[in-house]
Design an enzyme around this catalytic site. Structure first.
Site, PDB file in Angstrom:
ATOM      1  N   GLY A  38       1.304  -0.872  -0.017  1.00 47.96           N
ATOM      2  CA  GLY A  38      -0.243   0.242   0.213  1.00 47.96           C
ATOM      3  C   GLY A  38       0.496   1.216   0.271  1.00 47.96           C
ATOM      4  N   SER A  39       0.196   2.074   0.008  1.00 47.16           N
ATOM      5  CA  SER A  39       1.141   3.955  -0.134  1.00 47.16           C
ATOM      6  C   SER A  39       1.987   4.169   0.836  1.00 47.16           C
ATOM      7  CB  SER A  39       0.127   4.869  -0.700  1.00 47.16           C
ATOM      8  OG  SER A  39      -0.715   4.634   0.274  1.00 47.16           O
ATOM      9  N   GLU A  41       3.493   1.830   3.184  1.00 47.28           N
ATOM     10  CA  GLU A  41       4.680   0.848   3.251  1.00 47.28           C
ATOM     11  C   GLU A  41       5.595   1.317   1.405  1.00 47.28           C
ATOM     12  OE1 GLU A  41       1.520   0.178   4.908  1.00 47.28           O
ATOM     13  OE2 GLU A  41       0.959  -0.244   2.653  1.00 47.28           O
ATOM     14  N   GLU A  60      -4.868  -9.397   2.077  1.00 45.65           N
ATOM     15  CA  GLU A  60      -3.833  -9.141   3.393  1.00 45.65           C
ATOM     16  C   GLU A  60      -3.994 -10.862   4.543  1.00 45.65           C
ATOM     17  OE1 GLU A  60      -5.432  -6.470   2.375  1.00 45.65           O
ATOM     18  OE2 GLU A  60      -4.409  -4.654   2.251  1.00 45.65           O
ATOM     19  N   HIS A  83      -0.899  -2.908   4.574  1.00 39.51           N
ATOM     20  CA  HIS A  83      -0.916  -1.471   4.074  1.00 39.51           C
ATOM     21  C   HIS A  83      -1.818  -0.924   6.183  1.00 39.51           C
ATOM     22  CE1 HIS A  83      -2.053   2.040   2.955  1.00 39.51           C
ATOM     23  NE2 HIS A  83      -3.225   1.674   2.472  1.00 39.51           N
ATOM     24  N   HIS A 290     -15.990 -26.680  23.185  1.00 41.05           N
ATOM     25  CA  HIS A 290     -16.752 -26.945  21.548  1.00 41.05           C
ATOM     26  C   HIS A 290     -18.301 -26.417  22.402  1.00 41.05           C
ATOM     27  CE1 HIS A 290     -17.691 -26.300  17.508  1.00 41.05           C
ATOM     28  NE2 HIS A 290     -17.650 -25.078  17.726  1.00 41.05           N
ATOM     29  N   GLY A 410     -10.119 -22.100  14.658  1.00 43.74           N
ATOM     30  CA  GLY A 410     -11.745 -22.721  14.134  1.00 43.74           C
ATOM     31  C   GLY A 410     -12.041 -21.528  13.009  1.00 43.74           C
TER      32      GLY A 410
END
Length: 540
Positions: A38-39, A41, A60, A83, A290, A410
């Site tokens: 991204g800009s 980075e 991402e 980003h 669970h 999960g």
């Protein structure tokens, strides 16, 4: 690390943050960056070193999933670049999974230039360090540009320290060109030895036990201790179960002492462990549930000992005694302990599953049985097909260390990119075998863009899609929540998906198999090709 002709600048040169950071990463053995640019980075990657590799993911969550698999296979922290706020938000599902997997990741994210942060600029991240919490071990936006290299070093050691996990750094775009000082690596122990008195007490309890059982979790394989567990189990004639929801294979599943997989239900765990007087849980919670349960957590009369490297897990364990330490060091100590006091009977081997017959349409069991026959011993399975997991456990046994990976969280969207990262690491290590990404049709669509990265990297891997045209795990689990037999929750059917077309669109060769007689030759061919491919299996 790959060798390089790169030479360090003379020490009289005061480096930029970029130069100091890249040299530090090189010294730490990290020369691969997983990212989606991204800009904010872009300044990080200007004059990108020739001996570094940038691995592109198209979203991402794919980026973090690839880095997670790579770090697990490399047993070293991986570097991720995202980003600012939007990119970190996209990645959060797999950051959560990396946290649950205890995968060491250094997650960096761009931030707008410091000079305009007071004006709430476009693409800035307000309270950047708060966004990934609580699913990172540490989060920092350095107070000064000059502090970025030191923060990276701290991030590395934080990620690698047990319990391992992701850490986060927000780095303003204008930091990379500022001057700073060189930062050198230093030795920090990332393991923790057991408390001698506690481990001696457990060793004596094992020797005196009449019918011990060992429950293994992902921490055993993470700590490269599968061989030690096999030795300990054989010495004490102990039955061995896999912990509920374990994300790795920590004991050979064809071993005669392996008794199967504990379910994530309290009462059924107690039933499975009935008759054992000592329960030793290695590298896992005791226990992961669970659904709601009632009654005791272990059978009456049984003592529970847990060895885990996460003090928070030890703190909430509801019964028994816990030792917080590295699993391999604890097993070293237990193997030096006394032998059994009396003669014990070996546990009965678990029944061999019945052969699945070819049907029209094919059953999932038949598909997995065919995959088991087609794969090679050195192949690795990365699984994200939760609706088929019980059938996988019956018909696709794993052989121990570094043979199986899945998500501990999960959360879907991890398996496909993680398989790419594992295949990339194994290619770098020049290891034999193929990575098999065994993915449900619904699961695959969370991160289908991973196919593009596999194609671009030319990896030796096969994506096997079990297409049952539904979210099977949800439909099968619905009765637990009061659904009438045969009724389906809304939004759980997935008709009319074409995975062959999707794969080819990303540059991956693919085939669709509907007839049982076509499956064995299709799998045999796919598993022997050189590059990535996909086999879509239509099952009942």
């Amino acid at each position: 690390m790959r060798t390089s002709a790169f030479t360090h600048p003379p020490e009289t040169h005061r480096p930029t943050v970029r130069e100091a950071a890249m040299r530090l990463m090189r010294e730490l053995g990290i020369d691969t960056v997983f990212g989606n640019p991204g800009s904010t980075e872009l300044p990080m990657f200007r004059d990108f070193p020739a001996d570094f590799r940038y691995v592109l993911g198209l979203q991402e969550s794919v980026v973090v999933g690839m880095a997670d698999g790579y770090a697990q296979a490399e047993r070293r922290a991986a570097l991720v670049n995202l980003h600012s706020a939007a990119g970190v938000g996209h990645a959060m599902g797999n950051i959560f999974t990396a946290f649950k997997n205890q995968t060491p990741l250094i997650v960096t994210a761009g931030q707008q230039a410091r000079s305009i942060l007071p004006f709430d600029p476009f693409l800035s991240a307000a309270q950047a360090t708060e966004l990934p919490r609580p699913y990172v071990k540490w989060a920092c936006e350095p107070a000064r540009a000059e502090d970025v290299p030191l923060a990276l070093l701290r991030a590395y050691h934080m990620a690698m320290q047990a319990p391992r996990g992701p850490v986060f750094l927000s780095i303003p775009a204008d930091d990379w060109d500022r001057s700073t000082d060189w930062v050198s690596t230093r030795d920090v122990s990332h393991t923790c030895a057991p408390e001698p008195k506690a481990i001696a007490e457990l060793a004596r309890a094992l020797a005196d036990s009449e019918r011990p059982v060992i429950v293994v979790g992902a921490g055993v394989d993470r700590d490269n201790a599968v061989g030690q567990v096999v030795e300990l189990a054989q010495r004490h004639s102990a039955a061995v179960f896999a912990a509920p929801m374990s994300a790795r294979c920590s004991f050979p599943e064809r071993h005669p002492q392996f008794q199967g997989f504990l379910p994530a239900m309290r009462e059924r765990i107690v039933d499975a462990l009935e008759g054992h007087d000592l329960i030793v849980v290695l590298g896992a919670p005791a226990f992961s549930y669970h659904v709601e349960g009632q009654g005791p957590h272990v059978p009456p009369g049984a003592r529970l000992w847990q060895i885990v490297d996460d003090p928070q897990v030890a703190a909430w364990t509801p019964t028994g005694q816990s030792v917080v330490c590295s699993i391999d060091l604890a097993l070293d100590a237990l193997l030096q302990g006394p032998s059994p006091s009396g003669k014990r009977k070996l546990p009965q081997p678990r029944p061999v599953p019945a052969v699945a017959e070819a049907g029209d349409p094919m059953s999932t069991a038949f598909a997995l049985q065919s995959l088991n026959a087609a794969r090679q011993p050195q192949d690795v399975v990365v699984e994200e097909a939760p609706g088929a997991r019980s059938e996988i456990q019956r018909h696709l046994p794993m052989d121990g260390a570094e043979t199986f990976y899945t998500m501990a969280s999960g959360g879907l969207g991890h398996g496909m990119p993680a398989a790419v990262g594992i295949a990339l690491a194994r290619a770098r290590q020049q290891r034999e075998g193929r990575v098999i990404a065994l993915i449900g049709d619904g699961s695959s669509l969370y991160s289908i863009q991973a196919l593009y990265s596999a194609a671009r990297l030319g990896l030796s891997m096969t994506f096997v899609i079990l297409n049952n045209r539904r979210y099977a795990a949800l439909q099968d689990f619905a009765p637990v929540f009061g659904y009438a037999p045969g009724s389906k929750p809304e939004g759980t059917d997935l008709p009319d998906l074409d995975f062959v077309a999707l794969a080819r669109g990303y540059g991956v060769g693919a085939a669709r198999v509907q007839e049982p007689q076509e499956l064995a030759p299709a799998l045999s061919s796919a598993l022997r090709e050189s590059g990535p491919n996909l086999v879509e299996i239509v099952v009942a």
